[in-house]
Design a protein around this motif. Structure first.
Motif, PDB file in Angstrom:
ATOM      1  N   UNK A 128     -12.650 -50.543 -89.070  1.00 48.14           N
ATOM      2  CA  UNK A 128     -13.049 -49.922 -87.801  1.00 48.14           C
ATOM      3  C   UNK A 128     -13.498 -48.504 -88.103  1.00 48.14           C
ATOM      4  N   UNK A 129     -14.679 -48.157 -87.635  1.00 44.73           N
ATOM      5  CA  UNK A 129     -15.140 -46.782 -87.711  1.00 44.73           C
ATOM      6  C   UNK A 129     -14.664 -46.055 -86.453  1.00 44.73           C
ATOM      7  N   UNK A 130     -14.728 -44.743 -86.428  1.00 41.19           N
ATOM      8  CA  UNK A 130     -14.297 -44.026 -85.220  1.00 41.19           C
ATOM      9  C   UNK A 130     -15.133 -44.401 -83.995  1.00 41.19           C
ATOM     10  N   UNK A 131     -14.504 -44.239 -82.824  1.00 43.14           N
ATOM     11  CA  UNK A 131     -15.196 -44.482 -81.564  1.00 43.14           C
ATOM     12  C   UNK A 131     -16.374 -43.523 -81.421  1.00 43.14           C
ATOM     13  N   UNK A 132     -17.329 -43.889 -80.573  1.00 46.82           N
ATOM     14  CA  UNK A 132     -18.510 -43.054 -80.409  1.00 46.82           C
ATOM     15  C   UNK A 132     -18.158 -41.678 -79.835  1.00 46.82           C
ATOM     16  N   UNK A 133     -17.124 -41.575 -79.004  1.00 46.25           N
ATOM     17  CA  UNK A 133     -16.722 -40.258 -78.493  1.00 46.25           C
ATOM     18  C   UNK A 133     -16.266 -39.372 -79.643  1.00 46.25           C
ATOM     19  N   UNK A 134     -15.573 -39.968 -80.622  1.00 52.12           N
ATOM     20  CA  UNK A 134     -15.155 -39.218 -81.805  1.00 52.12           C
ATOM     21  C   UNK A 134     -16.379 -38.797 -82.613  1.00 52.12           C
ATOM     22  N   UNK A 384     -14.972 -57.480 -99.995  1.00 55.96           N
ATOM     23  CA  UNK A 384     -16.330 -56.949 -99.827  1.00 55.96           C
ATOM     24  C   UNK A 384     -16.516 -56.250 -98.486  1.00 55.96           C
ATOM     25  N   UNK A 385     -15.700 -56.640 -97.499  1.00 53.19           N
ATOM     26  CA  UNK A 385     -15.787 -56.014 -96.179  1.00 53.19           C
ATOM     27  C   UNK A 385     -14.827 -54.831 -96.038  1.00 53.19           C
ATOM     28  N   UNK A 386     -14.064 -54.563 -97.071  1.00 54.25           N
ATOM     29  CA  UNK A 386     -13.088 -53.462 -97.042  1.00 54.25           C
ATOM     30  C   UNK A 386     -13.185 -52.644 -98.325  1.00 54.25           C
ATOM     31  N   UNK A 387     -14.387 -52.247 -98.678  1.00 57.84           N
ATOM     32  CA  UNK A 387     -14.607 -51.565 -99.951  1.00 57.84           C
ATOM     33  C   UNK A 387     -14.065 -50.136 -99.922  1.00 57.84           C
ATOM     34  N   UNK A 388     -13.706 -49.604-101.069  1.00 58.30           N
ATOM     35  CA  UNK A 388     -13.293 -48.196-101.138  1.00 58.30           C
ATOM     36  C   UNK A 388     -14.367 -47.257-100.595  1.00 58.30           C
ATOM     37  N   UNK A 389     -15.635 -47.585-100.834  1.00 56.64           N
ATOM     38  CA  UNK A 389     -16.727 -46.722-100.349  1.00 56.64           C
ATOM     39  C   UNK A 389     -16.730 -46.660 -98.828  1.00 56.64           C
ATOM     40  N   UNK A 390     -16.535 -47.808 -98.171  1.00 53.46           N
ATOM     41  CA  UNK A 390     -16.522 -47.833 -96.710  1.00 53.46           C
ATOM     42  C   UNK A 390     -15.295 -47.104 -96.169  1.00 53.46           C
ATOM     43  N   UNK A 391     -14.140 -47.306 -96.803  1.00 51.41           N
ATOM     44  CA  UNK A 391     -12.920 -46.630 -96.370  1.00 51.41           C
ATOM     45  C   UNK A 391     -13.052 -45.117 -96.536  1.00 51.41           C
ATOM     46  N   UNK A 392     -13.693 -44.706 -97.618  1.00 47.38           N
ATOM     47  CA  UNK A 392     -13.931 -43.276 -97.841  1.00 47.38           C
ATOM     48  C   UNK A 392     -14.841 -42.702 -96.763  1.00 47.38           C
ATOM     49  N   UNK A 393     -15.848 -43.482 -96.356  1.00 52.27           N
ATOM     50  CA  UNK A 393     -16.764 -43.024 -95.308  1.00 52.27           C
ATOM     51  C   UNK A 393     -16.026 -42.840 -93.994  1.00 52.27           C
ATOM     52  N   UNK A 394     -15.144 -43.774 -93.650  1.00 52.29           N
ATOM     53  CA  UNK A 394     -14.342 -43.652 -92.427  1.00 52.29           C
ATOM     54  C   UNK A 394     -13.577 -42.331 -92.436  1.00 52.29           C
ATOM     55  N   UNK A 395     -12.979 -42.011 -93.589  1.00 52.27           N
ATOM     56  CA  UNK A 395     -12.181 -40.786 -93.665  1.00 52.27           C
ATOM     57  C   UNK A 395     -13.049 -39.535 -93.612  1.00 52.27           C
ATOM     58  N   UNK A 396     -14.211 -39.587 -94.234  1.00 49.23           N
ATOM     59  CA  UNK A 396     -15.111 -38.429 -94.180  1.00 49.23           C
ATOM     60  C   UNK A 396     -15.586 -38.179 -92.751  1.00 49.23           C
ATOM     61  N   UNK A 397     -15.894 -39.268 -92.035  1.00 45.87           N
ATOM     62  CA  UNK A 397     -16.304 -39.133 -90.637  1.00 45.87           C
ATOM     63  C   UNK A 397     -15.160 -38.534 -89.813  1.00 45.87           C
ATOM     64  N   UNK A 398     -13.961 -39.041 -90.027  1.00 44.29           N
ATOM     65  CA  UNK A 398     -12.789 -38.573 -89.266  1.00 44.29           C
ATOM     66  C   UNK A 398     -12.512 -37.107 -89.550  1.00 44.29           C
ATOM     67  N   UNK A 399     -12.580 -36.729 -90.819  1.00 43.53           N
ATOM     68  CA  UNK A 399     -12.349 -35.330 -91.185  1.00 43.53           C
ATOM     69  C   UNK A 399     -13.335 -34.411 -90.469  1.00 43.53           C
TER      70      UNK A 399
END
Length: 568
Positions: A128-134, A384-399
């Motif tokens: 899950x990526x952050x909500x659009x409001x985030x 393949x749907x839970x790659x480290x690259x995707x998880x890292x992107x989620x955290x960068x967006x959240x930060x």
């Protein structure tokens, strides 16, 4: 060596994806041209099967095998155009897609409502990526483009083709029950910029994206899933505000537009007519006035907002009459196909118009490469749907979304060596933020407040918590969908008001509108995390520990002191 191989593999995937996008012709131009494959497929279909290409049927894998089989029978019998995919698991979904594709004369167009990625319908097994409001708080829109590209990769991997996102509604009604945190915010220019970044990422990643909910669902106070909302604004207001993102993004090449179920007398004064089945809105406004040549799709046709006043399949016929290319989740597709066929024979609908829309749908499938469809390979699908690259992107967006709403004085003074009270509201046990913070503190006391405590209970807790020189007040909205109001009793709100003083750093993992539910602005610092997910809790903890600098800005106006763009 393993790291090098992983990096090379990821780079290869990115290069292939980039080449794939660069080789794609413009979608809107493509679907409005003649293609031999389209004509060949069209000529092999019966009249009913042609109409059926305009329908998307609901598909789940969380309702048991009997349900999966029943949908398969409908697809095989009616030869429908595609699916709208709901809850289930990725491997089960992929197996279901493979089975359904086997019984389809024409490859199915597989669509999904994934505003925050696959996790919107499969939260336990996909990202899950952050909500659009985030996302609205983020100042670097390149992150939204990256997110769009990653969502496209996930769609390709699981065998889906079309995401009903981004939501470009301008949420200028804080009490909106259906859009709210799904919107990028209440500023039309920022909503447009962020919508474009997300849309471009998906389209350039090779999937379709759909703007929604035309002509703008942001200022409604009724959920169209349950009833028919009404927009009472005049055309000038709609044109200057609600329609702005749609106009700009249509000009920027939007592939598809989803039309909402709303009654808008200024655009069509027919009593109780939803915008989704109004010819004045779909054809006259969207097609002719705005010049949109891509795919139009209805919001779900089984929603009360459309079927309440036009039951028994009449809404389906009216949707085609209005000018739609795709109908999402008809109550009864077989009945609807029969009614549309009768409407063509009676002259109510034009055979040429319907045929042209069928060919647009087929051309969309050709653009997506469905003329050479292959079964989804389920080997390593979960990883393949839970790659480290995707998880890292989620955290960068959240930060990048963390927002400091009041001075950094409290953050500068925060000292992990100092005795600290952690007062957590809305939960009864430690979550990621509390666990992570506890590890960093040399001496701390933890208090939990569910929100239904008595004044007497809270008085004792206040006395204990104030014994420590440093207080961290943490407010959680533990609901799966954060709302504008917090569910706390008056005693708890009064407690928050008293404890949120000069020694306190207040942290909120809530919808930003919830700042109107409690008074935390007397605190020495106020950090807003927008949602309660683990990635936002980690991001705010990093800000508290001075590992990142909060750079987010409020995407909506909360009060006269907290306006859109606020943030230190």
């Amino acid at each position: 060596m393993i790291k090098k191989l992983f990096s090379f593999g990821l780079l290869s995937m990115m290069l292939i994806s980039a080449a794939f996008a660069q080789n794609k012709p413009n979608f809107v131009d493509f679907i409005n041209q003649k293609h031999a494959w389209v004509d060949s497929v069209f000529n092999k279909l019966t009249p009913k099967q042609r109409i059926a290409q305009l329908f998307l049927v609901r598909a789940h894998t969380n309702l048991g095998q009997r349900y999966i089989d029943s949908v398969k029978q409908v697809i095989e019998k009616e030869q429908l155009g595609g699916l709208v995919v709901f809850q289930g698991g990725p491997v089960r979904h992929a197996n279901m897609f493979n089975e359904y594709q086997k019984v389809s004369k024409v490859p199915l167009l597989i669509t999904f409502d994934g505003e925050w990625g696959l996790g919107m319908r499969m939260p336990d097994s996909t990202i899950s990526y952050p909500y659009q409001m985030t996302l609205g708080a983020i100042q670097n829109n390149n992150l939204l483009y990256e997110m769009g590209r990653q969502v496209a990769r996930d769609f390709h991997r699981i065998g889906m083709h079309f995401n009903f996102a981004p939501d470009v509604d301008i949420n200028n009604n804080p009490k909106n029950p259906v859009i709210n945190f799904r919107s990028f915010g209440d500023n039309k220019y920022k909503v447009t910029e962020k919508g474009k970044a997300y849309m471009d990422g998906m389209v350039q990643g090779g999937i379709l994206a759909s703007l929604k909910h035309f002509p703008g669902h942001g200022d409604t106070d009724v959920d169209s899933h349950h009833d028919l909302p009404q927009l009472k604004f005049d055309k000038a207001r709609l044109d200057s505000l609600e329609l702005y993102p749609f106009k700009q993004l249509i000009n920027a090449g939007a592939p598809a537009v989803m039309v909402a179920h709303m009654n808008i007398p200024a655009l069509d004064n027919t009593p109780n007519i939803p915008s989704s089945i109004s010819k004045k809105i779909v054809t006259d406004l969207l097609r002719k006035e705005l010049g949109f040549r891509g795919l139009t799709v209805t919001d779900a046709m089984d929603m009360s907002g459309v079927k309440k006043y036009f039951p028994n399949g009449e809404a389906d016929v009216m949707a085609i009459e209005a000018g739609h290319d795709l109908l999402e989740v008809s109550e009864n597709s077989g009945r609807a196909i029969d009614l549309i066929e009768k409407a063509i024979k009676s002259g109510r609908l034009s055979q040429a118009d319907v045929d042209a829309r069928v060919k647009k749908v087929l051309a969309s499938k050709l653009w997506l490469g469905l003329n050479k469809i292959k079964p989804v390979n389920t080997n390593n699908l979960y990883s393949d749907l839970n790659t480290p690259a995707a998880q890292s992107l989620v955290q960068r967006i959240s930060d990048a979304a963390v927002t400091l709403l009041k001075s950094d004085r409290g953050l500068k003074r925060f000292d992990p060596k100092r005795a600290t009270s952690i007062v957590s509201v809305g939960i009864d046990q430690a979550q990621d933020f509390e666990k992570g913070l506890a590890i960093q503190l040399m001496d701390h006391d933890q208090y939990f407040i569910k929100g239904d405590e008595t004044e007497e209970q809270l008085k004792d807790l206040m006395k204990d918590a104030k014994d420590n020189r440093q207080i961290i007040l943490v407010i959680h909205d533990n609901r799966s969908r954060p709302r504008s109001e917090l569910v706390l009793n008056d005693a708890t709100k009064a407690f928050i008001d008293k404890i949120a003083g000069r020694r306190t750093i207040s942290v909120m993992f809530t919808n930003p509108y919830a700042l109107n539910s409690v008074d935390v602005m007397r605190s020495s610092s106020v950090l807003l995390g927008y949602q309660n997910d683990f990635f936002m809790q980690k991001a705010v903890l990093k800000a508290l520990l001075k590992q990142i600098k909060p750079e987010g800005k409020l995407p909506v106006t909360i009060s006269k002191d907290l306006k859109n763009g606020s943030g230190i």
